[in-house]
Design an enzyme around this catalytic site. Structure first.
Site, PDB file in Angstrom:
ATOM      1  N   ARG A 198       0.860  -1.195   0.000  1.00 25.67           N
ATOM      2  CA  ARG A 198       0.000   0.000   0.000  1.00 25.67           C
ATOM      3  C   ARG A 198       0.896   1.245   0.000  1.00 25.67           C
ATOM      4  NH1 ARG A 198      -4.866  -2.306   1.936  1.00 25.67           N
ATOM      5  NH2 ARG A 198      -6.075  -0.748   0.864  1.00 25.67           N
TER       6      ARG A 198
ATOM      7  N   GLN B 126       0.244   2.458  -6.124  1.00 25.46           N
ATOM      8  CA  GLN B 126      -1.161   2.850  -5.990  1.00 25.46           C
ATOM      9  C   GLN B 126      -2.051   2.389  -7.146  1.00 25.46           C
ATOM     10  OE1 GLN B 126      -1.144   6.966  -5.039  1.00 25.46           O
ATOM     11  NE2 GLN B 126      -2.667   6.727  -3.436  1.00 25.46           N
TER      12      GLN B 126
ATOM     13  N   ASP C 294      -3.231  -1.178  -6.831  1.00 20.19           N
ATOM     14  CA  ASP C 294      -3.820  -1.525  -5.543  1.00 20.19           C
ATOM     15  C   ASP C 294      -5.284  -1.973  -5.684  1.00 20.19           C
ATOM     16  OD1 ASP C 294      -4.683  -1.704  -2.960  1.00 20.19           O
ATOM     17  OD2 ASP C 294      -4.027   0.291  -2.350  1.00 20.19           O
TER      18      ASP C 294
ATOM     19  N   SER D 261      -7.713  -1.612  -2.650  1.00 18.89           N
ATOM     20  CA  SER D 261      -8.325  -0.284  -2.494  1.00 18.89           C
ATOM     21  C   SER D 261      -9.438  -0.058  -3.509  1.00 18.89           C
ATOM     22  CB  SER D 261      -7.286   0.827  -2.664  1.00 18.89           C
ATOM     23  OG  SER D 261      -6.474   0.883  -1.534  1.00 18.89           O
TER      24      SER D 261
ATOM     25  N   TYR E  86      -1.446   0.002   8.850  1.00 15.30           N
ATOM     26  CA  TYR E  86      -2.631  -0.788   9.194  1.00 15.30           C
ATOM     27  C   TYR E  86      -2.928  -0.703  10.684  1.00 15.30           C
ATOM     28  CZ  TYR E  86      -2.729  -3.052   4.630  1.00 15.30           C
ATOM     29  OH  TYR E  86      -2.840  -3.308   3.294  1.00 15.30           O
TER      30      TYR E  86
END
Ligand code: NAD
Length: 381
Positions: free
Chosen positions: A122, A127, A130, A133, A228
């Site tokens: 992450r 990105q 990902d 997400s 996280y």
């Protein structure tokens, strides 16, 4: 290099790994794309659209799995699919490697090089790959629409000749990717929104979306490596429950999205809290498949407890297959292009994206946590 897209076989899975737009881009870059016949049907992408994008439609499933150099999928491959792959071929897919380590063991045994889409780091560099997400965003959006449809009230404030309607109160618990999209969607529908998370860093993001952040001061570190959440102590759980109880009680809708990687989802809404909500209220529990954030959640079902409807949806991204597939296609094709240099697959394990995402290679399981999970179930690794 032959890149193949398989038709998903899991019941209820409507997504597809690549959409025709991305296929056209990959074909332009010189890749040969095979698409299993009707692979895009449930996502409303026709065989004709893939053909027009330059793909070859393959109706012989064994040929597709057996001759492709790289296979692209959404859902965890089944044993009969893995058995058809040839040694040395490559698979890019969600693998749930910690929940289903036996599949990883099977892939290693067949000498498949497998990449798990949920293992993409992450980081800002990764990105656009990902997939966790992109799919969580779809789930957060859809959760609010489900709640709005089930609520026997309006979401927005209305001033009408028949009187004034007060806006619905929505409480979002867990403000990660899904939670933030849920907040934004509930705000767009006109609800008054509050949100809570044990990671204090999300406060500003929550506020920037026009929601109130419910703050719980805890005397312990709640953030693990990678940003996280950590599993919190019993004392901290009790402290958060004391604070959130009042907010749950006063809400028309509660959307729960809390997860702690590798653990059962934390219980945030107790049976007592549900009992204090007004009859007709709605809870949508996005953690239903990971054990649930709410007492009484049943995965895949709507249940009514104390007059409150508790909804535990499964695989929400699949319920919006057009955009969920479009976004997944962008993620998986970016990873694919990242792996290919000068028309060849190049695996540089010094690269953090490749290192953390590649789960099996050359007959070996490369991920220590997966090896540990297998040892725990008594397998030899
Ligand atoms: P997730 O799905 O693992 O969890 C959802 C949310 O639940 C998180 O916000 C977490 O803090 C929260 N949570 C966990 N336990 C809780 C509890 N007991 N009570 C209340 N809330 C609880 O999270 P995610 O959406 O995958 O995001 C995880 C992290 O990854 C975040 O730091 C996020 O900013 C980061 N991230 C980074 C990128 C990037 O840089 N490319 C992209 C996405 C996410």
């Amino acid at each position: 290099m032959k890149i193949a897209i398989a038709k998903e076989v899991e019941v209820g899975e409507r997504r597809v790994a690549l959409n025709p737009d991305i296929v056209a881009r990959l074909v332009k870059q010189g890749l040969e794309i095979w698409v299993e016949v009707d692979a895009g049907e449930a996502s409303f992408y026709s065989n004709d659209a893939y053909e027009a994008a330059g793909a070859t439609i393959i109706s012989d499933t064994a040929k597709l799995w057996g001759e492709a150099d790289v296979l692209l999928k959404v859902g965890i491959p089944k044993d009969h699919e893995i058995n058809q792959m040839r040694e040395g071929s490559v698979l890019l897919s969600f693998l749930s490697p910690l929940a289903q380590p036996e599949t990883v063991q099977h892939l290693a045994g067949r000498k498949i090089t497998a990449f798990g889409m949920e293992m993409i780091p992450r980081t800002s560099r990764a990105q656009s790959m990902d997939a966790l997400s992109s799919q969580a965003g779809v789930a957060g959006y859809k959760a609010v629409l489900i709640a709005a449809a089930a609520l026997p009230k309006f979401f927005p404030m209305l001033t009408t000749a028949a009187g004034t309607i007060r806006p619905a109160k929505v409480f979002v618990m867990g403000a990660g990717v899904a939670g933030l999209q849920a907040i934004a969607t509930a705000r767009r529908l006109g609800a008054v929104v509050e949100a809570f998370d044990i990671r204090p860093a999300v406060k500003e993001e929550v506020q920037s979306l026009g929601a109130k952040f419910v703050e719980v001061k805890l005397d312990e570190d709640t953030v693990a490596a990678g940003g996280y959440a950590k599993e919190i102590s019993e004392a901290a759980k009790q402290r958060t429950q004391e604070v959130v109880t009042e907010h749950v009680k006063n809400s028309d809708v509660v959307i729960t999205t809390a997860q702690v990687p590798g653990k059962k989802a934390p219980l945030l809404v107790t049976e007592e809290m549900v009992a204090q909500m007004a009859p007709g209220s709605v809870i949508v529990d996005l953690a239903a498949e990971q054990g649930g954030n709410c007492a009484g959640t049943e995965p895949g079902k709507d249940v009514v407890r104390h007059g409150v409807t508790i909804i535990g949806p499964i695989n929400l991204p699949s319920s919006m297959p057009v955009h969920a597939s479009q976004m997944y296609a962008k993620n998986i094709s970016t990873l694919l292009q990242y792996l290919i240099k000068d028309g060849e697959l190049q695996l540089n394990f010094e690269d953090d994206i490749i290192d953390s995402t590649c789960i099996t290679h050359g007959g070996e399981i490369r991920n220590q946590r997966v090896k540990d999970a297998l040892t725990q179930v008594g397998a030899t690794v």
